[in-house]
Design a protein around this motif. Structure first.
Motif, mmCIF file in Angstrom:
data_model
loop_
_atom_site.group_PDB
_atom_site.id
_atom_site.type_symbol
_atom_site.label_atom_id
_atom_site.label_comp_id
_atom_site.label_asym_id
_atom_site.label_seq_id
_atom_site.Cartn_x
_atom_site.Cartn_y
_atom_site.Cartn_z
ATOM 1 N N LEU A 7 -5.568 4.338 11.950
ATOM 2 C CA LEU A 7 -5.567 4.185 10.511
ATOM 3 C C LEU A 7 -4.161 4.306 9.956
ATOM 4 C CD1 LEU A 7 -7.554 3.901 8.168
ATOM 5 C CD2 LEU A 7 -7.737 6.357 8.122
ATOM 6 N N THR A 8 -3.717 3.271 9.279
ATOM 7 C CA THR A 8 -2.391 3.279 8.666
ATOM 8 C C THR A 8 -2.583 3.217 7.161
ATOM 9 O OG1 THR A 8 -1.627 2.017 10.565
ATOM 10 C CG2 THR A 8 -0.172 2.087 8.664
ATOM 11 N N PRO A 9 -2.039 4.062 6.364
ATOM 12 C CA PRO A 9 -1.035 5.085 6.609
ATOM 13 C C PRO A 9 -1.608 6.479 6.812
ATOM 14 C CG PRO A 9 -1.217 4.782 4.268
ATOM 15 C CD PRO A 9 -2.232 3.869 4.924
ATOM 16 N N HIS A 10 -2.919 6.639 6.973
ATOM 17 C CA HIS A 10 -3.564 7.954 7.058
ATOM 18 C C HIS A 10 -3.666 8.434 8.504
ATOM 19 C CE1 HIS A 10 -4.548 7.554 2.833
ATOM 20 N NE2 HIS A 10 -5.016 6.342 3.097
ATOM 21 N N ARG A 58 -15.821 3.156 2.854
ATOM 22 C CA ARG A 58 -15.933 4.587 2.524
ATOM 23 C C ARG A 58 -14.563 5.169 2.200
ATOM 24 N NH1 ARG A 58 -19.520 8.757 3.998
ATOM 25 N NH2 ARG A 58 -21.095 7.134 3.958
ATOM 26 N N LEU A 59 -13.566 4.762 2.966
ATOM 27 C CA LEU A 59 -12.218 5.275 2.749
ATOM 28 C C LEU A 59 -11.678 4.856 1.384
ATOM 29 C CD1 LEU A 59 -9.915 6.843 4.121
ATOM 30 C CD2 LEU A 59 -9.025 4.652 4.884
ATOM 31 N N TYR A 72 -9.278 5.954 -2.812
ATOM 32 C CA TYR A 72 -8.785 4.992 -3.805
ATOM 33 C C TYR A 72 -7.484 4.316 -3.384
ATOM 34 C CZ TYR A 72 -12.139 7.716 -6.430
ATOM 35 O OH TYR A 72 -13.272 8.366 -6.830
ATOM 36 N N ARG A 73 -7.301 4.105 -2.116
ATOM 37 C CA ARG A 73 -6.115 3.411 -1.608
ATOM 38 C C ARG A 73 -6.510 2.448 -0.509
ATOM 39 N NH1 ARG A 73 -2.551 8.535 0.213
ATOM 40 N NH2 ARG A 73 -3.255 9.827 -1.458
ATOM 41 N N GLN A 74 -5.659 1.495 -0.335
ATOM 42 C CA GLN A 74 -5.868 0.564 0.761
ATOM 43 C C GLN A 74 -5.355 1.186 2.056
ATOM 44 O OE1 GLN A 74 -7.664 -1.815 0.890
ATOM 45 N NE2 GLN A 74 -7.711 -2.941 -1.030
ATOM 46 N N ALA A 75 -5.971 0.812 3.139
ATOM 47 C CA ALA A 75 -5.541 1.278 4.452
ATOM 48 C C ALA A 75 -5.862 0.199 5.477
ATOM 49 C CB ALA A 75 -6.263 2.575 4.815
#
Length: 179
Positions: free
Chosen positions: A39-42, A82-83, A88-91
């Motif tokens: 997972l980018t950036p998480h 779900r993410l 509330y961000r794109q990943a």
């Protein structure tokens, strides 16, 4: 994995090369399968996750995500949805299948039991891994049963592609009666 070439397996067997009419749905996930989440950036969510007893994975920050009976692509979509709902961000999400349920080989084979599943494994390869070549015509047959017993085929070919949790049963023909 190719079966070892010896005098028994080097000869082309009509039974080994027959096509089967077994139609299989796309590979879906089930309890015990392991996936890798990238997972980018998480980066804090990255790791290897095992589908739990109820067929779900639990991810930090986003909670429980049902995964059983989904393809890897469908799970990737569900995690992405779900993410974005929670953070509330794109990943950018990538999910890979790391480990799945084994195939089981039963009957009079050299090493009965579990065989590691990998995409593209065939009945002949699974038997070779169990130390036994696919039966020659007239000597026996191989039956395939899947985990839910929804698919059973008598006389599958060596080229039949297998799925996680499939069971192969090697059955020898009865010897002809003495004259």
């Amino acid at each position: 994995m190719k079966p070892p070439q010896n005098s028994q397996t080097a000869q082309a067997s009509p039974n080994l090369h027959q096509q089967t009419n077994v139609v299989r749905a796309p590979l879906t996930l089930a309890e015990g399968d392991q996936i890798r989440l990238i997972l980018t950036p998480h980066k804090e969510l990255e790791g290897i996750y095992t589908l739990r007893e109820r067929g779900e994975i639990i991810l930090p920050l986003i909670g429980t995500v049902p995964a059983a009976h989904k393809t890897v692509t469908a799970l990737q979509t569900a995690v992405h949805q779900r993410l974005t709902e929670k953070l509330y961000r794109q990943a950018d999400i990538q999910i890979e299948l790391v480990k799945t349920r084994p195939i089981y080989v039963l009957g009079p084979v050299a090493r009965p039991g579990a065989v590691r599943f990998f995409p593209g494994i065939t009945a002949a390869s699974a038997l070779a891994t169990s130390g036994t070549p696919f039966p020659q015509p007239g000597t026996g047959r191989v039956e395939l049963t899947n985990r839910n017993a929804a698919l059973k085929s008598k006389a599958i070919s060596g080229l039949t592609r297998l799925r996680p949790a499939d069971t192969l049963t090697y059955i020898l023909n009865d010897p002809p009666p003495p004259p």
